[in-house]
Design a protein around this motif. Structure first.
Motif, mmCIF file in Angstrom:
data_model
loop_
_atom_site.group_PDB
_atom_site.id
_atom_site.type_symbol
_atom_site.label_atom_id
_atom_site.label_comp_id
_atom_site.label_asym_id
_atom_site.label_seq_id
_atom_site.Cartn_x
_atom_site.Cartn_y
_atom_site.Cartn_z
ATOM 1 N N LYS A 40 -3.877 -2.061 -11.207
ATOM 2 C CA LYS A 40 -4.301 -2.088 -9.797
ATOM 3 C C LYS A 40 -3.647 -3.275 -9.117
ATOM 4 C CE LYS A 40 -8.902 -0.046 -10.140
ATOM 5 N NZ LYS A 40 -10.256 -0.475 -10.531
ATOM 6 N N LEU A 41 -3.083 -3.020 -7.945
ATOM 7 C CA LEU A 41 -2.498 -4.133 -7.192
ATOM 8 C C LEU A 41 -3.422 -4.449 -6.026
ATOM 9 C CD1 LEU A 41 0.011 -2.080 -8.186
ATOM 10 C CD2 LEU A 41 1.250 -4.119 -7.488
ATOM 11 N N TYR A 42 -3.978 -5.658 -6.007
ATOM 12 C CA TYR A 42 -4.941 -6.016 -4.959
ATOM 13 C C TYR A 42 -4.238 -6.444 -3.679
ATOM 14 C CZ TYR A 42 -8.151 -5.935 -8.885
ATOM 15 O OH TYR A 42 -8.872 -5.550 -9.971
ATOM 16 N N TYR A 43 -3.443 -7.490 -3.763
ATOM 17 C CA TYR A 43 -2.691 -7.862 -2.557
ATOM 18 C C TYR A 43 -1.531 -8.784 -2.913
ATOM 19 C CZ TYR A 43 -5.041 -12.455 -2.262
ATOM 20 O OH TYR A 43 -5.502 -13.716 -2.511
ATOM 21 N N MET A 44 -0.693 -8.994 -1.915
ATOM 22 C CA MET A 44 0.529 -9.781 -2.142
ATOM 23 C C MET A 44 0.677 -10.769 -1.001
ATOM 24 S SD MET A 44 4.415 -8.435 -2.712
ATOM 25 C CE MET A 44 4.412 -7.087 -1.598
ATOM 26 N N THR A 45 1.202 -11.958 -1.317
ATOM 27 C CA THR A 45 1.396 -12.947 -0.262
ATOM 28 C C THR A 45 2.651 -13.767 -0.563
ATOM 29 O OG1 THR A 45 0.340 -14.743 0.964
ATOM 30 C CG2 THR A 45 -0.095 -14.682 -1.385
ATOM 31 N N GLN A 46 3.310 -14.241 0.484
ATOM 32 C CA GLN A 46 4.505 -15.061 0.264
ATOM 33 C C GLN A 46 4.094 -16.528 0.199
ATOM 34 O OE1 GLN A 46 7.740 -14.495 3.046
ATOM 35 N NE2 GLN A 46 8.967 -16.138 2.155
ATOM 36 N N VAL A 87 -3.106 -8.793 -9.411
ATOM 37 C CA VAL A 87 -3.328 -7.508 -10.085
ATOM 38 C C VAL A 87 -4.547 -7.624 -11.006
ATOM 39 C CG1 VAL A 87 -0.853 -6.995 -10.074
ATOM 40 C CG2 VAL A 87 -1.860 -8.124 -12.062
ATOM 41 N N ASN A 88 -4.978 -6.465 -11.550
ATOM 42 C CA ASN A 88 -6.133 -6.512 -12.461
ATOM 43 C C ASN A 88 -5.714 -6.890 -13.881
ATOM 44 O OD1 ASN A 88 -4.713 -4.144 -12.902
ATOM 45 N ND2 ASN A 88 -6.519 -2.897 -13.320
ATOM 46 N N ASP A 89 -4.445 -6.619 -14.240
ATOM 47 C CA ASP A 89 -4.031 -6.887 -15.620
ATOM 48 C C ASP A 89 -2.521 -7.148 -15.658
ATOM 49 O OD1 ASP A 89 -3.418 -6.914 -18.286
ATOM 50 O OD2 ASP A 89 -4.606 -5.143 -18.805
ATOM 51 N N ARG A 90 -2.168 -8.372 -15.935
ATOM 52 C CA ARG A 90 -0.733 -8.740 -15.915
ATOM 53 C C ARG A 90 0.087 -7.944 -16.908
ATOM 54 N NH1 ARG A 90 0.152 -15.151 -15.995
ATOM 55 N NH2 ARG A 90 2.180 -14.415 -16.689
ATOM 56 N N THR A 129 0.834 -1.201 0.000
ATOM 57 C CA THR A 129 0.000 0.000 0.000
ATOM 58 C C THR A 129 0.870 1.252 0.000
ATOM 59 O OG1 THR A 129 -1.540 -1.269 1.353
ATOM 60 C CG2 THR A 129 -1.963 1.087 1.175
ATOM 61 N N GLU A 130 1.888 1.228 0.838
ATOM 62 C CA GLU A 130 2.782 2.382 0.945
ATOM 63 C C GLU A 130 3.547 2.609 -0.364
ATOM 64 O OE1 GLU A 130 6.466 3.182 3.868
ATOM 65 O OE2 GLU A 130 4.643 2.405 4.829
ATOM 66 N N ALA A 131 4.018 1.504 -0.956
ATOM 67 C CA ALA A 131 4.796 1.604 -2.198
ATOM 68 C C ALA A 131 3.937 2.196 -3.312
ATOM 69 C CB ALA A 131 5.314 0.221 -2.602
ATOM 70 N N VAL A 132 2.671 1.737 -3.393
ATOM 71 C CA VAL A 132 1.770 2.224 -4.442
ATOM 72 C C VAL A 132 1.470 3.713 -4.230
ATOM 73 C CG1 VAL A 132 -0.590 2.031 -5.332
ATOM 74 C CG2 VAL A 132 0.776 -0.029 -4.959
ATOM 75 N N GLU A 153 -3.499 -12.667 -12.232
ATOM 76 C CA GLU A 153 -4.583 -11.734 -12.575
ATOM 77 C C GLU A 153 -5.838 -12.105 -11.807
ATOM 78 O OE1 GLU A 153 -5.977 -11.118 -16.781
ATOM 79 O OE2 GLU A 153 -3.891 -10.462 -16.919
ATOM 80 N N ARG A 154 -6.557 -11.094 -11.330
ATOM 81 C CA ARG A 154 -7.882 -11.343 -10.763
ATOM 82 C C ARG A 154 -8.858 -10.384 -11.391
ATOM 83 N NH1 ARG A 154 -8.479 -11.580 -4.534
ATOM 84 N NH2 ARG A 154 -10.058 -10.148 -5.297
ATOM 85 N N LYS A 155 -10.007 -10.920 -11.781
ATOM 86 C CA LYS A 155 -10.978 -10.050 -12.451
ATOM 87 C C LYS A 155 -11.582 -9.061 -11.467
ATOM 88 C CE LYS A 155 -10.161 -11.399 -16.437
ATOM 89 N NZ LYS A 155 -8.732 -11.144 -16.232
ATOM 90 N N GLU A 156 -11.867 -7.861 -11.964
ATOM 91 C CA GLU A 156 -12.369 -6.764 -11.140
ATOM 92 C C GLU A 156 -13.622 -7.138 -10.352
ATOM 93 O OE1 GLU A 156 -11.493 -3.312 -11.349
ATOM 94 O OE2 GLU A 156 -9.902 -3.420 -12.816
#
Length: 442
Positions: A383-389, A401-404, A366-369, A436-439
């Motif tokens: 759009k970046l939705y979320y990140m996980t390890q 993201v919404n679009d690779r 969030t901060e980086a964006v 990718e995840r659809k909106e």
């Protein structure tokens, strides 16, 4: 997890590269934007059913005379015997059984390594089967007919190849001891460093290039912790030809790096970092291993207060694809700073196995964006939705993201830098996968 290594041996023009390309599906393990990573296809990652292995091409031979072909094939067979778990021996149904094939078959048979005999260019099983049977005369088992060009019979061949893998290959996971590979060009002092780290003269060291014997791992105890040192022992035989020596050191590096957690990349201080060093380091980078660049023979350098910085700049420039690698300046001769290597190895392993909580990652995201707008194209913004390890060794992250297509390499690198600012991750590569995840599902 250590992947089995499969080496390919065969005369010129029997179709080694065709087979290589067919199996690696064009996705040879060459990282496009990595300078210095081998362009000549020496190795590739192959998956068949649920087994992964590394395939090595032992060398191209293109001399004219019969005896040179034979001596070079023996050389290749020896490399395969030294480094591989399984050997694929390729012959050519059109050329029939040759004298060179028989002599190499003798060597392979005596090695007691599993050999898969493959007869290539069999475009029609009906037409060529009688000629395939002739290869039973080699006495190394059933010949498997394939056509690498038409991709016929490859599945049957791979079934046989993986049937030779040791039970549960890659289950060295139970062994929690850190595995350290010492790699580098011939004559940079790999064996001397190994001996000093092992605290005994376990490898045979002399000043002649190519005196080290076959690889033997050493278990070393330091400060109450056990480490496995993977000896990539240089060459067993002397080669006059620079290209052959280089190819061989890359093959040895691939097989050692494959089994290691941390790679000590040894560079000769007198020579500085070279293209060949970049090729060998590129293997560790692609494989996502922990990397410590060990500049040896530091005692032989005339120093001023600027020497170390100048050195570091030169190394960072040649090995620009691994800015995360740690650098240490040592001398195997005087033992200078060698015992500090263990602390550095421990640190790199801790970073390789570090897990970051998803909540924390998303705060960083969030901060980086907020600090740097994601790229957009034709009015559509990433759009970046979320990140996980999702994994360790190396730490691996998935970003939704919404679009690779919009996720530029440079933005991924920006996020990587932000994560490194927060957690360090010194000494290890990080991997990122973009999904990718659809909106509307949000």
């Amino acid at each position: 997890m250590s992947k089995p290594v499969v080496a390919v041996v065969g005369r010129p023009n029997v179709g080694k590269s065709t087979l290589f390309n067919a199996l690696a599906g064009g996705m040879i393990s060459i990282v496009k934007d990595t300078p210095g990573v081998t362009r000549d296809r020496i190795y590739a990652d192959v998956s068949w059913l649920d087994r992964d292995f590394t395939m090595i091409d032992t060398g191209g031979i293109e001399p004219d005379s019969k005896d040179i072909i034979l001596s070079q094939m023996r050389e290749q067979a020896q490399i395969a015997i030294d480094t591989a778990d399984v050997i694929i021996f390729i012959t050519d149904v059109r050329q029939g059984l040759t004298d060179a094939d028989s002599k190499v078959a003798d060597m392979l048979r005596r090695s007691a390594k599993p050999v898969v005999l493959v007869v290539n260019k069999v475009d029609s099983f009906e037409k060529f089967m009688p000629d395939v049977y002739e290869f039973y005369n080699l006495g190394i088992g059933d010949p498997i007919p394939i056509s690498a060009a038409s991709r016929l019979g490859l599945g049957d061949m791979l079934d046989v190849v993986i049937s030779h893998f040791p039970e549960g290959a890659g289950t060295e996971e139970e062994d929690e001891r850190p595995r350290i590979a010492i790699v580098g060009k011939p004559n940079v002092g790999k064996s001397s460093i190994l001996n000093k780290l092992a605290g005994e003269n376990r490898a045979i060291v002399s000043d002649i290039a190519g005196t080290t014997r076959d690889a033997i791992d050493s278990v070393v105890k330091y400060d109450g912790r056990e480490y496995v040192l993977i000896d990539t022992a240089g060459l067993r035989r002397k080669s006059k030809i620079k290209e052959e020596l280089e190819r061989y050191s890359i093959i040895r590096a691939v097989t050692a790096v494959e089994r290691a957690d941390v790679v000590l990349m040894v560079i000769d201080a007198v020579e500085g970092a070279t293209e060949q060093d970049a090729k060998i380091a590129g293997i560790a980078h692609e494989r996502g291993k922990g990397v410590i660049i060990v500049v040896n023979k530091w005692d032989a350098i005339e120093k001023t207060d600027k020497t170390m910085r100048e050195y570091e700049n030169q190394i960072r420039q040649i090995l620009s694809f691994m800015p995360y690698a740690e650098i240490m300046y040592v001398s195997a001769l005087t033992g200078q700073r060698l015992n500090k290597l263990y602390d550095r190895i421990d640190m790199v392993i801790a970073n390789q196995t570090l897990r970051v909580a998803t909540g924390v990652l998303n705060e960083i995201l969030t901060e980086a964006v907020a600090m740097q707008q994601p790229p957009s194209d034709k009015g559509k913004r990433l759009k970046l939705y979320y990140m996980t390890q999702v994994a360790v060794k190396p730490p691996t992250f998935v970003i939704f993201v919404n679009d690779r297509e919009l996720m530029h390499f440079s933005y991924t690198r920006y996020l990587e830098n932000k994560i490194r600012e927060a957690f360090g991750f010194r000494g290890t590569a990080l991997r990122f996968y973009i999904r990718e995840r659809k909106e509307k599902g949000r």
